[in-house]
Design a protein around this motif. Sequence first.
Motif, PDB file in Angstrom:
ATOM      1  N   PHE A  72      47.781 -44.969  67.245  1.00 14.15           N
ATOM      2  CA  PHE A  72      47.839 -44.371  65.916  1.00 14.15           C
ATOM      3  C   PHE A  72      46.854 -43.215  65.806  1.00 14.15           C
ATOM      4  O   PHE A  72      47.118 -42.213  65.147  1.00 14.15           O
ATOM      5  N   GLY A  73      45.716 -43.383  66.456  1.00 17.49           N
ATOM      6  CA  GLY A  73      44.690 -42.339  66.399  1.00 17.49           C
ATOM      7  C   GLY A  73      45.222 -41.010  66.890  1.00 17.49           C
ATOM      8  O   GLY A  73      44.975 -39.954  66.285  1.00 17.49           O
ATOM      9  N   ASN A  74      45.977 -41.029  67.993  1.00 20.62           N
ATOM     10  CA  ASN A  74      46.554 -39.800  68.534  1.00 20.62           C
ATOM     11  C   ASN A  74      47.603 -39.224  67.597  1.00 20.62           C
ATOM     12  O   ASN A  74      47.709 -38.004  67.427  1.00 20.62           O
ATOM     13  N   LEU A  75      48.396 -40.104  66.987  1.00 23.13           N
ATOM     14  CA  LEU A  75      49.424 -39.648  66.057  1.00 23.13           C
ATOM     15  C   LEU A  75      48.786 -38.948  64.864  1.00 23.13           C
ATOM     16  O   LEU A  75      49.231 -37.880  64.433  1.00 23.13           O
ATOM     17  N   ILE A  76      47.730 -39.531  64.345  1.00 19.44           N
ATOM     18  CA  ILE A  76      47.035 -38.942  63.207  1.00 19.44           C
ATOM     19  C   ILE A  76      46.438 -37.589  63.580  1.00 19.44           C
ATOM     20  O   ILE A  76      46.486 -36.627  62.803  1.00 19.44           O
ATOM     21  N   LYS A  77      45.893 -37.483  64.798  1.00 15.57           N
ATOM     22  CA  LYS A  77      45.337 -36.207  65.260  1.00 15.57           C
ATOM     23  C   LYS A  77      46.409 -35.127  65.335  1.00 15.57           C
ATOM     24  O   LYS A  77      46.159 -33.961  65.048  1.00 15.57           O
ATOM     25  N   VAL A  78      47.629 -35.525  65.741  1.00 14.97           N
ATOM     26  CA  VAL A  78      48.738 -34.569  65.797  1.00 14.97           C
ATOM     27  C   VAL A  78      49.035 -34.018  64.403  1.00 14.97           C
ATOM     28  O   VAL A  78      49.217 -32.815  64.218  1.00 14.97           O
ATOM     29  N   PHE A  79      49.067 -34.903  63.405  1.00 15.21           N
ATOM     30  CA  PHE A  79      49.325 -34.452  62.038  1.00 15.21           C
ATOM     31  C   PHE A  79      48.228 -33.508  61.554  1.00 15.21           C
ATOM     32  O   PHE A  79      48.507 -32.487  60.918  1.00 15.21           O
ATOM     33  N   GLU A  80      46.994 -33.847  61.854  1.00 14.95           N
ATOM     34  CA  GLU A  80      45.880 -33.001  61.427  1.00 14.95           C
ATOM     35  C   GLU A  80      45.938 -31.632  62.085  1.00 14.95           C
ATOM     36  O   GLU A  80      45.716 -30.597  61.448  1.00 14.95           O
ATOM     37  N   LYS A  81      46.269 -31.622  63.388  1.00 14.39           N
ATOM     38  CA  LYS A  81      46.375 -30.360  64.114  1.00 14.39           C
ATOM     39  C   LYS A  81      47.548 -29.536  63.602  1.00 14.39           C
ATOM     40  O   LYS A  81      47.480 -28.310  63.516  1.00 14.39           O
ATOM     41  N   MET A  82      48.645 -30.217  63.249  1.00  9.95           N
ATOM     42  CA  MET A  82      49.815 -29.538  62.717  1.00  9.95           C
ATOM     43  C   MET A  82      49.459 -28.808  61.429  1.00  9.95           C
ATOM     44  O   MET A  82      49.857 -27.660  61.213  1.00  9.95           O
ATOM     45  N   HIS A  83      48.697 -29.489  60.571  1.00  8.87           N
ATOM     46  CA  HIS A  83      48.315 -28.852  59.311  1.00  8.87           C
ATOM     47  C   HIS A  83      47.399 -27.659  59.562  1.00  8.87           C
ATOM     48  O   HIS A  83      47.536 -26.611  58.932  1.00  8.87           O
ATOM     49  N   GLU A  84      46.449 -27.809  60.487  1.00  9.09           N
ATOM     50  CA  GLU A  84      45.538 -26.705  60.803  1.00  9.09           C
ATOM     51  C   GLU A  84      46.310 -25.474  61.269  1.00  9.09           C
ATOM     52  O   GLU A  84      45.961 -24.344  60.935  1.00  9.09           O
ATOM     53  N   LYS A  85      47.373 -25.711  62.046  1.00 12.45           N
ATOM     54  CA  LYS A  85      48.145 -24.610  62.611  1.00 12.45           C
ATOM     55  C   LYS A  85      49.026 -23.940  61.573  1.00 12.45           C
ATOM     56  O   LYS A  85      49.105 -22.711  61.509  1.00 12.45           O
ATOM     57  N   THR A  86      49.698 -24.720  60.737  1.00 18.35           N
ATOM     58  CA  THR A  86      50.689 -24.168  59.811  1.00 18.35           C
ATOM     59  C   THR A  86      50.173 -23.962  58.396  1.00 18.35           C
ATOM     60  O   THR A  86      50.745 -23.173  57.639  1.00 18.35           O
TER      61      THR A  86
END
Length: 239
Positions: free
Chosen positions: A171-185
């Motif tokens: 789950f930790g990796n999944l949450i990091k993906v969402f956070e990175k997605m927001h930072e990018k877009t």
Amino acid sequence: MLELKNVSYKVDDNGSEKYILKDVNLRLDERFVAFTGPNGGGKSTLAKVIAGIIKPTSGKIYFDGEDITDLSVTDRAKKGISYAFQQPVRFKGLTVRDLINIAAGKPIKVAEACAYLSEVGMCARDYIDREVNASLSGGELKRIEIATILARSTKLSVFDEPEAGIDLWSFGNLIKVFEKMHEKTQGNILIISHQERILNIADKIVVIADGKVQQQGRKADVLPKLIGAEACKMLTEKL
């Protein structure tokens, strides 16, 4: 910003009308929004209404101030709305690289496509040229689908239970993906989930049951009511 005004959706149930959604009013402009609630309550239907997969029986949907109620799923995608299915679709004859290129809207370098796969915990060289077919497990398809959403970089990304089938990926990796997605877009992310750890990253939680919005508000106000104040405190401290 997404706004729904008096959105309803009904179906014919053996000659009588059955409301799946009834008079839903929502205004969503937070970074992370989570839809939660009991199974069959209308969460996935509402997400599909937002994406344009299902057309509401009545009501209006606005995206960045524009009325998109009558726009098709394709036109909404062009406006910047992505949707990730609970059960990802398989595409015989289409490779993972092809799918990522389509999502990106242009041919991208292999290294860039591989980078998206790496971000979702996949060894790119093992998957980049594989067909998106029955040879892939549900969990693999789910992660590939998340990689395509990353490649799209849209204003609004809608995920229907993204944690399903990814037990080998934390789950930790999944949450990091969402956070990175927001930072990018710098876009908005809407997640349908029952998982407390995903609800805990939400800025806003919307509880949907019986086709209606039963609760909505800041995580700090809604989450303790859902899981109990003490459990909420322990969850927050753990993360």
